[in-house]
Design an enzyme around this catalytic site. Structure first.
Site, PDB file in Angstrom:
ATOM      1  N   GLY A  23      62.780   7.388  87.491  1.00  0.00           N
ATOM      2  CA  GLY A  23      62.131   7.228  86.192  1.00  0.00           C
ATOM      3  C   GLY A  23      61.011   6.197  86.140  1.00  0.00           C
ATOM      4  N   GLU A  60      62.143  -0.896  85.191  1.00  0.00           N
ATOM      5  CA  GLU A  60      62.877   0.275  84.703  1.00  0.00           C
ATOM      6  C   GLU A  60      62.008   1.049  83.709  1.00  0.00           C
ATOM      7  OE1 GLU A  60      64.993   2.327  85.050  1.00  0.00           O
ATOM      8  OE2 GLU A  60      67.001   1.594  85.430  1.00  0.00           O
ATOM      9  N   ASP A  61      62.298   2.330  83.575  1.00  0.00           N
ATOM     10  CA  ASP A  61      61.630   3.093  82.515  1.00  0.00           C
ATOM     11  C   ASP A  61      62.367   2.893  81.189  1.00  0.00           C
ATOM     12  OD1 ASP A  61      63.816   4.488  83.560  1.00  0.00           O
ATOM     13  OD2 ASP A  61      62.968   6.452  83.142  1.00  0.00           O
ATOM     14  N   ASP A 113      69.476   1.958  78.521  1.00  0.00           N
ATOM     15  CA  ASP A 113      70.309   2.502  77.441  1.00  0.00           C
ATOM     16  C   ASP A 113      71.574   1.656  77.302  1.00  0.00           C
ATOM     17  OD1 ASP A 113      68.641   4.596  76.710  1.00  0.00           O
ATOM     18  OD2 ASP A 113      69.472   5.948  78.177  1.00  0.00           O
ATOM     19  N   PHE A 167      66.410  11.517  72.049  1.00  0.00           N
ATOM     20  CA  PHE A 167      66.181  11.876  73.448  1.00  0.00           C
ATOM     21  C   PHE A 167      64.680  11.882  73.730  1.00  0.00           C
ATOM     22  CE2 PHE A 167      65.857  14.320  77.257  1.00  0.00           C
ATOM     23  CZ  PHE A 167      66.989  13.953  77.958  1.00  0.00           C
ATOM     24  N   ASP A 175      62.800  12.141  82.103  1.00  0.00           N
ATOM     25  CA  ASP A 175      62.966  13.575  82.333  1.00  0.00           C
ATOM     26  C   ASP A 175      64.064  14.201  81.486  1.00  0.00           C
ATOM     27  OD1 ASP A 175      65.096  12.204  83.827  1.00  0.00           O
ATOM     28  OD2 ASP A 175      65.545  14.185  84.653  1.00  0.00           O
ATOM     29  N   ARG A 221      58.594  14.671  83.560  1.00  0.00           N
ATOM     30  CA  ARG A 221      58.272  13.307  83.977  1.00  0.00           C
ATOM     31  C   ARG A 221      56.757  13.117  84.035  1.00  0.00           C
ATOM     32  NH1 ARG A 221      62.907  10.733  86.170  1.00  0.00           N
ATOM     33  NH2 ARG A 221      64.353  12.069  87.288  1.00  0.00           N
TER      34      ARG A 221
END
Ligand code: PRP
Length: 203
Positions: free
Chosen positions: A54, A108-109, A112, A161, A168, A174
């Site tokens: 990611g 990081e992308d 969560d 989401f 992705d 992506r």
């Protein structure tokens, strides 16, 4: 590698519901983060390490904007089931660099639950880096289950989401240059048929 290149899309995939952060917004935020990181790490020769897959796009763009030369390193992990509450991960591609005594900035992308990073940070700290900090493009604190010391955040997001700019849905999307919410009921094929299911932006 398709999603590492700049995509010249003529149309937006039907799966895109709403663009949350467009290309310009992301680019200007990435520049701001890079300025901040450049100030903090000037003269410290950090290892800037993206977490695959990611964070590949974000890491590339961030590194391009740093004021000092740095060759990004990458680590790839595999999780033991997404439902796992331990966050236990296996490193499937390790960092090239030995991080002992070095300043490490993990990229990081999205964070969560924080379980993945929490676990990964513990593994990396055992290697005795001089320091370890985290930069994430997106932070979804609503879902947080584990403590993660994030130093740099691009944007805070809610629990919708998201796809694009490295994020992705089953490895699709992506390559989108923006971050968007998704029509989860729309699933597109990987083949050229995808073109038939797109909505032309220019119409
Ligand atoms: C995503 C993201 C983080 C992780 C965050 O990775 O890149 O690594 O989930 O989740 P958490 O905070 O709940 O632990 P993913 O497993 O989707 O793999 P990818 O990077 O290959 O997309």
């Amino acid at each position: 590698m398709i999603f590492f290149s700049r995509i010249n899309r003529k149309s937006t995939p039907a799966a895109v519901k709403k663009v949350v952060f467009d290309e310009m917004t992301i680019s200007s935020r990435v520049e701001e983060l890079a300025s901040e990181i450049s100030r903090d790490y000037q003269g410290r020769d950090p290892i800037v390490a993206g977490i695959l897959q990611g964070a590949l796009v974000f890491t590339r763009d961030l590194v391009k904007n740093l004021s000092f030369p740095v060759s990004p390193d990458f680590i790839r992990i595999s999780r033991y089931g997404r439902q796992s509450r331990t966050g236990e991960v296996k490193i499937v591609k390790d960092l090239q660099e030995d991080i002992q005594g070095r300043h490490v900035l993990l990229i990081e992308d999205i964070v969560d639950t924080g379980l993945t990073l929490n676990y990964l940070v513990r593994i990396l700290l055992e290697r005795n880096p001089a320091s370890l900090a985290i930069c994430t493009l997106l932070d979804r604190t609503e879902l947080r289950l584990a403590e993660v010391p994030i130093k740099y955040v691009g944007f805070n997001v809610n629990d919708e989401f998201l796809i694009g700019y490295g994020l992705d849905y089953r490895e699709y999307y992506r390559d989108l240059p923006f971050v968007a919410t998704m029509n989860l009921e729309v699933v597109e094929p990987r083949t050229a048929d995808r073109r038939q299911q797109t909505t032309d932006n220019r119409q």
